[in-house]
Write an enzyme that holds these catalytic residues in place. Structure first.
Site, mmCIF file in Angstrom:
data_model
loop_
_atom_site.group_PDB
_atom_site.id
_atom_site.type_symbol
_atom_site.label_atom_id
_atom_site.label_comp_id
_atom_site.label_asym_id
_atom_site.label_seq_id
_atom_site.Cartn_x
_atom_site.Cartn_y
_atom_site.Cartn_z
ATOM 1 C CG ASP A 12 -7.887 9.417 10.671
ATOM 2 O OD1 ASP A 12 -8.041 9.716 11.871
ATOM 3 O OD2 ASP A 12 -8.772 8.875 9.987
ATOM 4 C CG ASN A 60 -9.211 17.424 16.481
ATOM 5 O OD1 ASN A 60 -8.119 17.503 15.921
ATOM 6 N ND2 ASN A 60 -10.140 16.546 16.086
#
Length: 244
Positions: A12, A60
């Site tokens: 991340d 996503n």
């Protein structure tokens, strides 16, 4: 030092890394790919046998189309450019996630990576692509329900172990350690079943800055913990009054 056989990483912070440098998000994702390469090289040296990385979640797809396209392009580039090196290094590639909605060329590349490296043993690199923990559990439940409806299995005989055998990670041990970069403190729908008893380590660095030393730091943190699996720790057992 106790080393986990299986480490999973939530990679991340690519976008924030790029923003902090006044760069486009794609630059952050590219830097993230380089961090992944370094991590894959370091893992076997540090005693890790399985490395799972959260490459693209099923959520996503909600990102801007241009960014999704960039991410797909980076996946293709990574496999085409790095597959030979991974194979020569003895890395086995496994893909988890729902492949049904992927483009044919991407599915083909993923299957090629798995097929070419199937006999390798130095490290198993598990790439979670179009993956979501809840989705994986639902897909597995549907498969088992269909099998029960056809009379192939008895629904009453389904156990936690048999359910786990239907997950995308069949044949892969649960991760002992889950690492997340960028300072965020959540799992984000990653390996929800498999991480039930995993140790969690959250690092403040953004993924593109992740290095071998960060991985070693997380391993040291893991080694200093006592895994209880719902039972008592050694100190708790020692402090219990003796029966008499």
């Amino acid at each position: 030092m106790t080393t986990p056989a299986h480490v999973a990483i939530i990679m991340d912070g690519n976008g924030r890394w790029a923003k902090a440098r006044g760069m486009p998000r794609l630059a952050g994702h590219r830097a993230g790919v380089e961090a992944l390469r370094k991590t894959v090289r370091a893992a076997p040296d540090l005693g890790i046998s399985f490395l799972t990385v959260y490459a693209f979640s099923s959520e996503n797809w909600s990102r801007p189309k241009a960014e999704v396209s960039d991410l797909m392009g980076l996946l293709k580039l990574f496999i085409r450019r790095d597959l030979a090196e991974l194979h020569q290094s003895g890395v086995r590639v496994r893909i988890i996630g729902d492949r049904a909605g992927l483009q044919a060329d991407i599915r083909g590349l993923l299957e090629e990576a798995e097929s070419l490296t199937a006999r390798n043993e130095s490290l198993t690199l598990v790439i979670a692509f179009n993956y979501g923990g809840r989705d994986e559990i639902v897909r597995t439940a549907r498969k088992l329900a269909s099998a029960a409806a056809r009379g192939e299995i008895d629904a009453e005989s389904i156990t936690a172990d048999s359910f786990a055998g239907g997950l995308d990670t069949q044949g892969i041990p649960d991760p002992e350690l889950v690492i997340r970069t960028s300072g965020e403190l959540r799992l984000s729908n990653f390996l929800l079943w498999q991480a039930a008893y995993s140790e969690l380590v959250f690092l403040p660095c953004y993924w593109p800055d992740f290095s071998r030393e960060h991985l070693a730091e997380a391993l040291r943190e893991f080694a200093g913990r006592e895994r209880r699996f719902g039972g008592l720790g050694q100190q708790d057992v020692a402090s219990r009054p003796a029966a008499g």
